[in-house]
Design an enzyme around this catalytic site. Sequence first.
Site: not given
Ligand code: SAM
Ligand code: DTB
Ligand code: SF4
Length: 336
Positions: A113, A276, A73, A76, A69, A204, A144
């Site tokens: 989802c 959730r 973030c 992430c 990506c 959501c 979702c």
């Molecule tokens: N890329 C898209 C976005 O950012 O909207 C969708 C996937 S992204 C992984 C969805 C959500 O997962 C993020 O907004 C964040 O709230 C959550 N998330 C990602 N990494 C995480 C982590 N290490 N711990 C907890 N929540 C996480």
């Molecule tokens: C949300 O709020 N949490 C989920 C889902 N929406 C997409 C994602 C959590 C991701 C946790 C880190 C990972 O597994 O990469």
């Molecule tokens: Fe990309 Fe992760 Fe940010 Fe979603 S949360 S936009 S997958 S870096």
Amino acid sequence: MTISTQALAGTKAVQTTVNAKTWTVEAAAQLYELPFNDLLYRAQGLHREHFAAGEIELVTLLSIKTGGCPEDCAYCPQAARYHTGVEAGNLLPLAEVVAAAEAAKQNGATRFCMGAAWREPKARDIEKVQAMVSAVKALGLETCATLGMLSDLQARQLKQSGLDYYNHNLDTAPEFYGKVITTRVYQERLDTLGHVRQAGIKVCCGGIVGMGESRLQRAGLIAQLANLDPYPESVPINHLVQVPGTPLHGAEPLDPLEFVRTIAVARITMPRARVRLSAGRRELGEAVQALCFLAGANSIFYGDKLLTSGNPEAEADRALLAKLGLRTHVDSGAMS
Ligand code: SAM
Ligand code: DTB
Ligand code: SF4
């Protein structure tokens, strides 16, 4: 409408704004300040007013496009710029997604989802995701997706193919946001949520705690969510999963009781939402999760994996729910 509420016998009066549309950060912060038992009592009471007590929704996640990506973030593991060991993959084939959805349904999930590590989908991506949404919906699951930012047109296209919910998190308070993400701004998130709402897709939207934000900033996130008009149908509260290689790895861990408080404040400010208990359950352990259910959480991510990181084994979750006398959404025949 503003109501002055005597919180509970033996505690100080708490001025709470219960206008369905307006929660000040201060009012949300005052809830955080309540004695722990009073906060949970109040959250559980409201929960029972709006939902069947002890009924939990099971949502299974699938990463349909992993890693690589372009965003930054800081939490992430899928951001290309961090070295986390997550390998970038292509969009999964339709058959693989359908097989995973069938397995999720078999295991008792009611919502599926699909998550993609995109900043935003391209036009050709949307067509492929539309096919996935229709196929998953045809299995009788709620659908979702979480694909990053969406245009107005893309939201309408997803609605057309049968998308029930779109997940797009505000993640944190506006004041803390710039410390976590610089490649897109808060307003862009709000714009996407507007497009989703406008298209008639249910929202959501939640966030992450444990990123080094203050209590006031946690209250700020909850107030932002509660003031969305209407507030989201689903509110995922994630506990930061600290992944080596991400900038937030090594952040000061959050007191687990503060996480429970966050769930309770979400329940009180958004009484009809599915709150959730999301990422980070493996790290929280059973006792803290039990408190979260008491605080009004009534949904979990269910399945051995989140997107890239671990989640409790499905079997262990079934055992936990049984131990606590909680029923699943399917057992109770509810679908909302
Ligand atoms: N890329 C898209 C976005 O950012 O909207 C969708 C996937 S992204 C992984 C969805 C959500 O997962 C993020 O907004 C964040 O709230 C959550 N998330 C990602 N990494 C995480 C982590 N290490 N711990 C907890 N929540 C996480
Ligand atoms: C949300 O709020 N949490 C989920 C889902 N929406 C997409 C994602 C959590 C991701 C946790 C880190 C990972 O597994 O990469
Ligand atoms: Fe990309 Fe992760 Fe940010 Fe979603 S949360 S936009 S997958 S870096």
